[in-house]
Design a protein around this motif. Structure first.
Motif, PDB file in Angstrom:
ATOM      1  N   VAL A 166      14.314  34.387   8.069  1.00 15.38           N
ATOM      2  CA  VAL A 166      14.285  34.591   6.568  1.00 15.38           C
ATOM      3  C   VAL A 166      15.644  33.828   5.658  1.00 15.38           C
ATOM      4  O   VAL A 166      16.528  34.095   5.775  1.00 15.38           O
ATOM      5  N   THR A 167      14.540  32.462   4.955  1.00 17.04           N
ATOM      6  CA  THR A 167      15.437  32.480   4.545  1.00 17.04           C
ATOM      7  C   THR A 167      14.580  31.701   2.797  1.00 17.04           C
ATOM      8  O   THR A 167      13.467  32.159   2.529  1.00 17.04           O
ATOM      9  N   TRP A 168      15.021  31.771   1.286  1.00 14.45           N
ATOM     10  CA  TRP A 168      14.118  32.025   0.297  1.00 14.45           C
ATOM     11  C   TRP A 168      14.084  30.483   0.434  1.00 14.45           C
ATOM     12  O   TRP A 168      14.493  29.194   1.121  1.00 14.45           O
ATOM     13  N   SER A 169      12.420  29.853  -0.061  1.00 17.99           N
ATOM     14  CA  SER A 169      11.988  29.063  -0.292  1.00 17.99           C
ATOM     15  C   SER A 169      11.968  28.704  -1.780  1.00 17.99           C
ATOM     16  O   SER A 169      10.679  29.338  -2.724  1.00 17.99           O
ATOM     17  N   ALA A 170      12.721  28.211  -2.614  1.00 19.37           N
ATOM     18  CA  ALA A 170      12.713  27.540  -3.858  1.00 19.37           C
ATOM     19  C   ALA A 170      11.754  27.236  -4.154  1.00 19.37           C
ATOM     20  O   ALA A 170      11.224  27.214  -5.094  1.00 19.37           O
ATOM     21  N   ASP A 171      11.040  25.878  -3.701  1.00 21.81           N
ATOM     22  CA  ASP A 171       9.967  25.270  -3.790  1.00 21.81           C
ATOM     23  C   ASP A 171       8.972  26.309  -3.457  1.00 21.81           C
ATOM     24  O   ASP A 171       8.006  25.861  -4.901  1.00 21.81           O
ATOM     25  N   ASP A 172       8.905  26.991  -2.822  1.00 21.36           N
ATOM     26  CA  ASP A 172       7.384  27.706  -3.508  1.00 21.36           C
ATOM     27  C   ASP A 172       7.561  29.328  -3.545  1.00 21.36           C
ATOM     28  O   ASP A 172       6.904  30.187  -4.227  1.00 21.36           O
TER      29      ASP A 172
ATOM     30  N   LEU B 222       5.240  32.649   4.081  1.00 23.48           N
ATOM     31  CA  LEU B 222       5.576  33.044   3.208  1.00 23.48           C
ATOM     32  C   LEU B 222       5.862  34.336   2.152  1.00 23.48           C
ATOM     33  O   LEU B 222       4.610  34.673   3.016  1.00 23.48           O
ATOM     34  N   ASP B 223       6.339  34.817   2.290  1.00 25.13           N
ATOM     35  CA  ASP B 223       6.313  36.264   1.753  1.00 25.13           C
ATOM     36  C   ASP B 223       7.231  36.208   0.606  1.00 25.13           C
ATOM     37  O   ASP B 223       8.340  36.175   0.700  1.00 25.13           O
ATOM     38  N   GLU B 224       6.869  37.536  -0.087  1.00 23.39           N
ATOM     39  CA  GLU B 224       7.349  38.111  -1.358  1.00 23.39           C
ATOM     40  C   GLU B 224       8.359  38.566  -1.131  1.00 23.39           C
ATOM     41  O   GLU B 224       9.369  38.544  -1.919  1.00 23.39           O
TER      42      GLU B 224
END
Length: 110
Positions: A10-16, A32-34
């Motif tokens: 799991v990684t952070w998506s800055a775009d999303d 994708l999730d919060e």
């Protein structure tokens, strides 16, 4: 097939602006999730569904990376200039070319 043997992250998506759950064996799938936990649960569920569909269709299911056998050997082609530079570095350090390249790869992967 036990889908919990696959390689998830799991990684952070800055775009999303959300966390994205990924599976190395299924690079076209993501979730994708919060929260990171929800992203992981989502991609795991998605992979389980994909595997079930593949089984029903008689398709070949990817083997989990953790269950594959690795010989520790692979060939890499590099330009002659790079080969020469690495050979010089190995000679100067009094190690084999294999040991030099292995150490460089290990340092970059950690």
């Amino acid at each position: 097939m036990q889908t919990d043997h696959y390689t998830y992250r799991v990684t952070w998506s800055a775009d999303d602006g959300e966390y994205v759950g990924l599976c190395a064996e299924f690079p076209s799938l993501s979730w994708l999730d919060e929260s990171p936990d929800a992203a992981l649960q989502g991609v795991r569920r998605l992979v389980s569904e994909a595997v079930a569909d593949m089984e029903a269709a008689g398709e070949t299911i990817p083997i989990p990376l953790a269950e594959k056998h690795y010989s520790g050997e692979f060939r890499v082609r590099v330009p002659p200039e790079v080969h020469r530079d690495l050979a010089i570095q190995a000679a100067e350090q009094r190690v084999s070319l294999n040991r030099l390249v292995s150490a460089k790869l290990a340092a970059r992967s950690s």
